[in-house]
Design a protein around this motif. Structure first.
Motif, PDB file in Angstrom:
ATOM      1  N   VAL A   1       0.943  -1.298  -0.048  1.00 20.59           N
ATOM      2  CA  VAL A   1      -0.143   0.049  -0.047  1.00 20.59           C
ATOM      3  C   VAL A   1       0.707   1.272  -0.096  1.00 20.59           C
ATOM      4  CG1 VAL A   1      -1.660   1.238   1.184  1.00 20.59           C
ATOM      5  CG2 VAL A   1      -1.766  -1.191   1.312  1.00 20.59           C
ATOM      6  N   THR A   2       0.798   1.877  -1.080  1.00 20.36           N
ATOM      7  CA  THR A   2       1.628   3.094  -1.401  1.00 20.36           C
ATOM      8  C   THR A   2       0.602   4.405  -1.419  1.00 20.36           C
ATOM      9  OG1 THR A   2       3.514   1.981  -2.367  1.00 20.36           O
ATOM     10  CG2 THR A   2       3.446   4.401  -2.514  1.00 20.36           C
ATOM     11  N   GLY A   3       0.902   5.507  -0.633  1.00 22.32           N
ATOM     12  CA  GLY A   3       0.066   6.698  -0.778  1.00 22.32           C
ATOM     13  C   GLY A   3       0.673   7.842  -0.467  1.00 22.32           C
ATOM     14  N   ASP A   4      -0.284   9.028  -0.614  1.00 21.03           N
ATOM     15  CA  ASP A   4       0.179  10.241   0.017  1.00 21.03           C
ATOM     16  C   ASP A   4      -0.909  11.068   0.250  1.00 21.03           C
ATOM     17  OD1 ASP A   4      -0.936  11.359  -2.721  1.00 21.03           O
ATOM     18  OD2 ASP A   4       1.075  11.238  -3.395  1.00 21.03           O
ATOM     19  N   VAL A   5      -0.944  12.155   1.119  1.00 15.26           N
ATOM     20  CA  VAL A   5      -1.888  13.086   1.184  1.00 15.26           C
ATOM     21  C   VAL A   5      -2.227  13.937   0.191  1.00 15.26           C
ATOM     22  CG1 VAL A   5      -2.810  14.735   2.958  1.00 15.26           C
ATOM     23  CG2 VAL A   5      -1.325  12.856   3.950  1.00 15.26           C
TER      24      VAL A   5
ATOM     25  N   ARG B   1      13.862   0.718  -0.404  1.00 18.08           N
ATOM     26  CA  ARG B   1      14.751  -0.409  -0.460  1.00 18.08           C
ATOM     27  C   ARG B   1      14.252  -1.862  -0.717  1.00 18.08           C
ATOM     28  NH1 ARG B   1      18.371  -0.373   4.699  1.00 18.08           N
ATOM     29  NH2 ARG B   1      19.497  -1.787   3.186  1.00 18.08           N
ATOM     30  N   SER B   2      12.776  -1.901  -1.492  1.00 14.10           N
ATOM     31  CA  SER B   2      12.649  -2.977  -1.711  1.00 14.10           C
ATOM     32  C   SER B   2      12.230  -3.259  -3.252  1.00 14.10           C
ATOM     33  CB  SER B   2      11.071  -3.305  -1.158  1.00 14.10           C
ATOM     34  OG  SER B   2      11.377  -3.335   0.346  1.00 14.10           O
ATOM     35  N   ARG B   3      12.111  -4.418  -3.741  1.00 18.74           N
ATOM     36  CA  ARG B   3      12.070  -4.558  -5.232  1.00 18.74           C
ATOM     37  C   ARG B   3      11.226  -5.628  -5.555  1.00 18.74           C
ATOM     38  NH1 ARG B   3      17.352  -5.369  -4.553  1.00 18.74           N
ATOM     39  NH2 ARG B   3      17.473  -7.198  -5.048  1.00 18.74           N
ATOM     40  N   GLY B   4      10.388  -5.604  -6.466  1.00 18.98           N
ATOM     41  CA  GLY B   4       9.524  -6.789  -6.718  1.00 18.98           C
ATOM     42  C   GLY B   4       8.316  -6.037  -7.510  1.00 18.98           C
ATOM     43  N   GLU B   5       7.424  -7.135  -8.049  1.00 19.25           N
ATOM     44  CA  GLU B   5       6.268  -6.797  -8.802  1.00 19.25           C
ATOM     45  C   GLU B   5       5.118  -6.052  -8.156  1.00 19.25           C
ATOM     46  OE1 GLU B   5       3.195  -9.505 -11.366  1.00 19.25           O
ATOM     47  OE2 GLU B   5       3.718 -10.358  -9.447  1.00 19.25           O
ATOM     48  N   ALA B   6       4.952  -6.487  -6.465  1.00 19.80           N
ATOM     49  CA  ALA B   6       3.959  -5.633  -5.838  1.00 19.80           C
ATOM     50  C   ALA B   6       4.408  -4.228  -5.755  1.00 19.80           C
ATOM     51  CB  ALA B   6       4.173  -6.576  -4.494  1.00 19.80           C
ATOM     52  N   PHE B   7       5.716  -4.183  -5.421  1.00 20.26           N
ATOM     53  CA  PHE B   7       6.004  -2.514  -5.258  1.00 20.26           C
ATOM     54  C   PHE B   7       5.847  -1.891  -6.629  1.00 20.26           C
ATOM     55  CE2 PHE B   7       8.260  -4.849  -2.079  1.00 20.26           C
ATOM     56  CZ  PHE B   7       7.883  -4.309  -1.013  1.00 20.26           C
ATOM     57  N   LEU B   8       5.891  -2.267  -7.852  1.00 22.36           N
ATOM     58  CA  LEU B   8       5.855  -1.760  -9.017  1.00 22.36           C
ATOM     59  C   LEU B   8       4.657  -1.384  -9.322  1.00 22.36           C
ATOM     60  CD1 LEU B   8       7.262  -0.974 -11.723  1.00 22.36           C
ATOM     61  CD2 LEU B   8       6.888  -3.146 -12.693  1.00 22.36           C
TER      62      LEU B   8
ATOM     63  N   GLY C   1       2.954   1.279  -7.076  1.00 18.72           N
ATOM     64  CA  GLY C   1       3.469   2.567  -7.612  1.00 18.72           C
ATOM     65  C   GLY C   1       2.773   3.093  -8.893  1.00 18.72           C
ATOM     66  N   ARG C   2       2.509   1.990  -9.560  1.00 21.70           N
ATOM     67  CA  ARG C   2       1.745   2.551 -10.924  1.00 21.70           C
ATOM     68  C   ARG C   2       0.363   2.973 -10.507  1.00 21.70           C
ATOM     69  NH1 ARG C   2       3.023  -2.802 -15.052  1.00 21.70           N
ATOM     70  NH2 ARG C   2       5.104  -2.129 -15.421  1.00 21.70           N
ATOM     71  N   GLY C   3      -0.166   2.243  -9.414  1.00 28.46           N
ATOM     72  CA  GLY C   3      -1.692   2.581  -9.096  1.00 28.46           C
ATOM     73  C   GLY C   3      -1.609   4.196  -8.849  1.00 28.46           C
ATOM     74  N   VAL C   4      -0.631   4.742  -7.781  1.00 26.52           N
ATOM     75  CA  VAL C   4      -0.607   5.750  -7.462  1.00 26.52           C
ATOM     76  C   VAL C   4      -0.417   6.650  -8.853  1.00 26.52           C
ATOM     77  CG1 VAL C   4       0.642   7.864  -5.999  1.00 26.52           C
ATOM     78  CG2 VAL C   4       0.421   5.203  -5.199  1.00 26.52           C
ATOM     79  N   ASP C   5       0.304   6.361  -9.605  1.00 28.18           N
ATOM     80  CA  ASP C   5       0.474   7.350 -10.669  1.00 28.18           C
ATOM     81  C   ASP C   5      -0.698   7.363 -11.676  1.00 28.18           C
ATOM     82  OD1 ASP C   5       3.300   7.426 -10.077  1.00 28.18           O
ATOM     83  OD2 ASP C   5       3.952   6.020 -11.486  1.00 28.18           O
TER      84      ASP C   5
END
Length: 230
Positions: A11-15, A110-117, A120-124
């Motif tokens: 889960v990646t996000g911002d205000v 500091r993490s890598r992988g499909e889930a992080f990618l 991030g695409r979702g936020v974009d």
């Protein structure tokens, strides 16, 4: 940095509009507190606790089936605070990504992988059509499932945009599994009937259906992937 090939939910996000808030420092302080509370309340599903970065950005790693529930818990809790301040422009934008992880670091970046990618695409994606005021995107390796979730996320965004402080808080407490409406009322300082009214007015029953749909399909899809690679 821990190596892993397991499926996780990121889960990646911002205000949204945090720089225009009357008290930006209070926004950051509240964000940190809410994320800590959410991490503690969802301890069984947390893989890496939420951390704040770049002021109003945040990221956490959870089990795939818990990712949507945790994301909505964050949104509801923060909306309750923003509504209480009278900050109508403030909101939360989040991308939920489900997939494999190649390397799981101890902090964002500091993490890598499909889930992080995918997260991030979702936020974009959410910034492409700002007029639509989309705030939630879910991306997984399964494209038919992604397409099915697009209208559900849009309907949730439309529903949440009209919540009051009390409706947001009641829904957040219900997602935290605080027990009965009586207990939710106690935590809000109101009676059981008032807590019930807030939950009913928020349309929380529909939110629960959304989460149930997501949980069922993610668990089946992840299980199927693991069996096929087992």
């Amino acid at each position: 940095m821990r190596e892993s090939a397991d499926f996780v939910g990121v889960v990646t996000g911002d205000v949204v509009s945090s720089t225009s808030a009357r008290e930006p420092g209070l926004v950051q302080e509240t964000l940190s507190r809410v994320l800590n509370d959410v991490s503690c309340a969802n301890r069984s599903g947390m893989v890496r606790d939420f951390a704040v970065y770049r002021g109003d950005g945040f990221q956490g790693v959870v089990t795939p089936g818990d990712a949507l529930r945790v994301a909505l818990h964050i949104r509801m809790s923060l909306l309750a605070e923003f509504r209480r301040w009278g900050e109508k422009k403030l909101d939360v934008r989040m991308g939920v990504g489900v997939g494999r992880v190649d390397a799981l670091g101890d902090s964002p970046g500091r993490s890598r992988g499909e889930a992080f990618l995918l997260s991030g695409r979702g936020v974009d994606e959410l910034s492409v059509k700002p007029a639509e005021k989309r705030r939630l995107a879910v991306r997984t390796p399964w494209e038919p499932f992604n397409r099915a979730l697009v209208p559900q996320c849009a309907l949730f965004d439309a529903l949440a945009s009209g919540w009051t402080e009390r409706q947001s808080r009641a829904a957040g407490l219900a997602l935290q599994e605080c027990g009965t409406e009586r207990r939710i009322g106690e935590l809000m300082g109101v009676g059981q009937s008032t807590a019930h009214q807030h939950l009913a007015a928020s349309g929380f029953w529909a939110v629960e259906k959304f989460i149930e749909y997501y949980e069922q399909w993610v668990r089946e899809l992840v299980s199927g992937e693991e069996r096929s690679h087992g």
